[in-house]
Design a protein around this motif. Structure first.
Motif, PDB file in Angstrom:
ATOM      1  N   LEU A 112      35.751  82.059   3.760  1.00 32.10           N
ATOM      2  CA  LEU A 112      36.068  80.747   4.311  1.00 32.10           C
ATOM      3  C   LEU A 112      37.559  80.612   4.594  1.00 32.10           C
ATOM      4  N   GLY A 113      37.910  79.904   5.655  1.00 28.22           N
ATOM      5  CA  GLY A 113      39.319  79.693   5.980  1.00 28.22           C
ATOM      6  C   GLY A 113      40.066  81.003   6.084  1.00 28.22           C
ATOM      7  N   GLY A 114      41.097  81.157   5.239  1.00 31.61           N
ATOM      8  CA  GLY A 114      41.882  82.387   5.250  1.00 31.61           C
ATOM      9  C   GLY A 114      41.073  83.624   4.928  1.00 31.61           C
ATOM     10  N   GLY A 115      39.944  83.453   4.225  1.00 32.56           N
ATOM     11  CA  GLY A 115      39.075  84.593   3.960  1.00 32.56           C
ATOM     12  C   GLY A 115      38.458  85.144   5.228  1.00 32.56           C
ATOM     13  N   LEU A 116      38.026  84.241   6.117  1.00 28.74           N
ATOM     14  CA  LEU A 116      37.497  84.695   7.401  1.00 28.74           C
ATOM     15  C   LEU A 116      38.621  85.216   8.282  1.00 28.74           C
ATOM     16  N   ALA A 131      25.641  85.889   3.553  1.00 29.89           N
ATOM     17  CA  ALA A 131      27.072  85.567   3.510  1.00 29.89           C
ATOM     18  C   ALA A 131      27.342  84.250   4.219  1.00 29.89           C
ATOM     19  N   GLN A 132      28.412  83.580   3.834  1.00 30.06           N
ATOM     20  CA  GLN A 132      28.783  82.302   4.438  1.00 30.06           C
ATOM     21  C   GLN A 132      30.200  82.426   4.991  1.00 30.06           C
ATOM     22  N   MET A 133      30.347  82.198   6.306  1.00 29.94           N
ATOM     23  CA  MET A 133      31.618  82.400   6.986  1.00 29.94           C
ATOM     24  C   MET A 133      31.984  81.191   7.835  1.00 29.94           C
ATOM     25  N   GLY A 134      33.251  80.808   7.784  1.00 34.65           N
ATOM     26  CA  GLY A 134      33.679  79.707   8.630  1.00 34.65           C
ATOM     27  C   GLY A 134      35.162  79.431   8.524  1.00 34.65           C
ATOM     28  N   GLY A 148      43.556  82.722  12.809  1.00 33.84           N
ATOM     29  CA  GLY A 148      42.170  82.418  13.170  1.00 33.84           C
ATOM     30  C   GLY A 148      42.001  81.744  14.509  1.00 33.84           C
ATOM     31  N   SER A 149      42.956  80.877  14.879  1.00 31.24           N
ATOM     32  CA  SER A 149      42.837  80.180  16.161  1.00 31.24           C
ATOM     33  C   SER A 149      43.003  81.122  17.341  1.00 31.24           C
ATOM     34  N   GLN A 150      43.539  82.307  17.103  1.00 29.75           N
ATOM     35  CA  GLN A 150      43.736  83.292  18.165  1.00 29.75           C
ATOM     36  C   GLN A 150      42.676  84.402  18.116  1.00 29.75           C
ATOM     37  N   ARG A 151      42.326  84.833  16.921  1.00 33.57           N
ATOM     38  CA  ARG A 151      41.398  85.965  16.806  1.00 33.57           C
ATOM     39  C   ARG A 151      39.936  85.551  16.974  1.00 33.57           C
ATOM     40  N   LEU A 152      39.577  84.350  16.512  1.00 35.63           N
ATOM     41  CA  LEU A 152      38.181  83.934  16.672  1.00 35.63           C
ATOM     42  C   LEU A 152      37.784  83.820  18.143  1.00 35.63           C
ATOM     43  N   PRO A 153      38.591  83.189  19.020  1.00 35.06           N
ATOM     44  CA  PRO A 153      38.219  83.157  20.439  1.00 35.06           C
ATOM     45  C   PRO A 153      38.075  84.546  21.055  1.00 35.06           C
ATOM     46  N   ARG A 154      38.899  85.481  20.613  1.00 34.83           N
ATOM     47  CA  ARG A 154      38.805  86.847  21.132  1.00 34.83           C
ATOM     48  C   ARG A 154      37.553  87.550  20.641  1.00 34.83           C
ATOM     49  N   ALA A 155      37.018  87.094  19.521  1.00 30.71           N
ATOM     50  CA  ALA A 155      35.826  87.724  18.967  1.00 30.71           C
ATOM     51  C   ALA A 155      34.536  87.128  19.527  1.00 30.71           C
ATOM     52  N   VAL A 156      34.493  85.797  19.691  1.00 34.92           N
ATOM     53  CA  VAL A 156      33.228  85.154  20.059  1.00 34.92           C
ATOM     54  C   VAL A 156      33.293  84.380  21.364  1.00 34.92           C
ATOM     55  N   GLY A 157      34.464  84.331  21.995  1.00 34.55           N
ATOM     56  CA  GLY A 157      34.617  83.549  23.212  1.00 34.55           C
ATOM     57  C   GLY A 157      35.224  82.196  22.907  1.00 34.55           C
ATOM     58  N   LEU A 158      35.915  81.621  23.884  1.00 35.60           N
ATOM     59  CA  LEU A 158      36.691  80.402  23.658  1.00 35.60           C
ATOM     60  C   LEU A 158      35.822  79.196  23.319  1.00 35.60           C
ATOM     61  N   ALA A 159      34.753  78.975  24.070  1.00 35.81           N
ATOM     62  CA  ALA A 159      33.937  77.779  23.847  1.00 35.81           C
ATOM     63  C   ALA A 159      33.283  77.800  22.471  1.00 35.81           C
ATOM     64  N   LYS A 160      32.726  78.934  22.078  1.00 33.01           N
ATOM     65  CA  LYS A 160      32.084  79.033  20.762  1.00 33.01           C
ATOM     66  C   LYS A 160      33.118  78.889  19.651  1.00 33.01           C
ATOM     67  N   ALA A 161      34.299  79.479  19.829  1.00 34.28           N
ATOM     68  CA  ALA A 161      35.353  79.363  18.817  1.00 34.28           C
ATOM     69  C   ALA A 161      35.783  77.903  18.666  1.00 34.28           C
ATOM     70  N   LYS A 162      35.914  77.192  19.772  1.00 33.58           N
ATOM     71  CA  LYS A 162      36.282  75.774  19.703  1.00 33.58           C
ATOM     72  C   LYS A 162      35.230  74.984  18.931  1.00 33.58           C
ATOM     73  N   PHE A 166      36.428  73.177  15.638  1.00 30.65           N
ATOM     74  CA  PHE A 166      36.414  71.712  15.698  1.00 30.65           C
ATOM     75  C   PHE A 166      35.480  71.111  14.640  1.00 30.65           C
ATOM     76  N   THR A 167      34.339  71.771  14.406  1.00 26.67           N
ATOM     77  CA  THR A 167      33.338  71.230  13.481  1.00 26.67           C
ATOM     78  C   THR A 167      33.509  71.746  12.056  1.00 26.67           C
ATOM     79  N   GLY A 168      34.249  72.840  11.885  1.00 25.17           N
ATOM     80  CA  GLY A 168      34.362  73.450  10.560  1.00 25.17           C
ATOM     81  C   GLY A 168      33.045  74.050  10.089  1.00 25.17           C
ATOM     82  N   LYS A 169      32.176  74.401  11.036  1.00 28.74           N
ATOM     83  CA  LYS A 169      30.840  74.890  10.699  1.00 28.74           C
ATOM     84  C   LYS A 169      30.896  76.218   9.949  1.00 28.74           C
ATOM     85  N   VAL A 170      29.970  76.381   9.005  1.00 32.83           N
ATOM     86  CA  VAL A 170      29.833  77.624   8.246  1.00 32.83           C
ATOM     87  C   VAL A 170      28.554  78.325   8.687  1.00 32.83           C
ATOM     88  N   LEU A 171      28.679  79.627   8.991  1.00 35.48           N
ATOM     89  CA  LEU A 171      27.552  80.419   9.478  1.00 35.48           C
ATOM     90  C   LEU A 171      27.119  81.439   8.442  1.00 35.48           C
TER      91      LEU A 171
END
Length: 267
Positions: A112-116, A131-134, A148-162, A166-171
């Motif tokens: 979570l957070g810095g862990g992800l 596992a729980q990630m977010g 995270g704000s830079q690497r997550l969009p590069r991993a999953v795409g900008l819209a999904k990262a937003k 924005f929601t703080g969702k955990v997957l």
């Protein structure tokens, strides 16, 4: 926290694989001052180690990869101290991302957070389905501050990262693999180390390949992602040129012609 090259399955040493073992038990591997300092020292020692072909980051705390920032420590910091600490954390993640060899995060629990963000700094990720990630920073009045704000969009795409930020969702692990956040998801086992076993399997698939070629491929992709495609082609040409004079390239060609497995030495 310590580096190792031991495989947990048979207690034998697997040459070429280094493991960074996180074991801050009571704090669930929360990213505090001492923990980050130790991690930085380990990562620094790996940068120039040509004997290491793959690095696995994993936890020895059951049910947890990394719980993120140490909020107890953060609560005692003033604004300036907090800014400096997060800057150092961001720098650590950049150091992990810039390791020359492939890196794999084995997420067997909460990240979570810095862990992800730590997992995102690695090249590849495996996860247990449970596992729980977010990136949950917005639920704490913050935003991802360690890359995270830079690497997550590069991993999953900008819209999904937003959506996720924005929601703080955990997957869970299965959903994470569905959106490309992790490479492989697997059912958790009785020992609680299914993601680690999968990471070890992935590392073993990388090990037989020419290490210089793998490192140059990583550099070409990482640097190429930051520029336009024409500049990326120039980077690829530069990396390719560094592989041509290696003994491993000669060995690869010879092995192909002789119809035998190659034996790469990293030279």
């Amino acid at each position: 926290m310590r580096p190792s090259s031991r495989g947990s399955t048979d207690d034998s040493f697997i040459v070429g694989i280094a493991e960074v073992l996180m074991c801050r038990q009571k704090a669930r591997n929360a990213l505090g001052h001492v923990f980050v300092t130790q991690m930085r020292s380990l990562v620094s020692s790996l940068h120039n180690d040509s004997s290491v072909r793959v690095v696995i980051f994993r936890s020895q705390v059951p049910g947890t990869f990394c719980a993120g920032a140490d909020l107890k420590e953060r609560a005692e910091m003033n604004h300036s101290e907090s800014d400096l600490f997060v800057h150092g954390l961001r720098s650590l993640m950049t150091e992990i991302a810039s390791l020359p060899m492939p890196t794999v995060a084995a997420v067997d629990g909460f990240a979570l957070g810095g862990g992800l963000e730590l997992a995102l700094a690695c090249d590849l990720r495996t996860a247990a389905s449970s596992a729980q990630m977010g990136l949950i920073e917005t639920t704490r009045g913050l935003l991802p501050g360690a890359g995270g704000s830079q690497r997550l969009p590069r991993a999953v795409g900008l819209a999904k990262a937003k959506e996720l930020i924005f929601t703080g969702k955990v997957l869970d692990g299965q959903r994470a693999v569905d959106i490309g956040l992790v490479n492989r998801a697997t059912e958790q086992n009785q020992d609680g180390d299914a993601a680690y076993k999968e990471a070890l399997s992935l590392a073993r698939e990388i090990l037989p390949q020419a290490p210089i070629a793998v490192r140059m491929a990583k550099e070409a992709m990482n640097r190429g992602m930051e520029v336009d495609v024409t500049s990326g082609m120039a980077i690829e040409r530069m990396c390719y040129a560094r592989v041509i004079p290696t003994r491993d390239r000669v060995e690869g060609m010879a092995a192909f012609l002789q119809k035998r497995p190659p034996c790469y030495t990293g030279e």
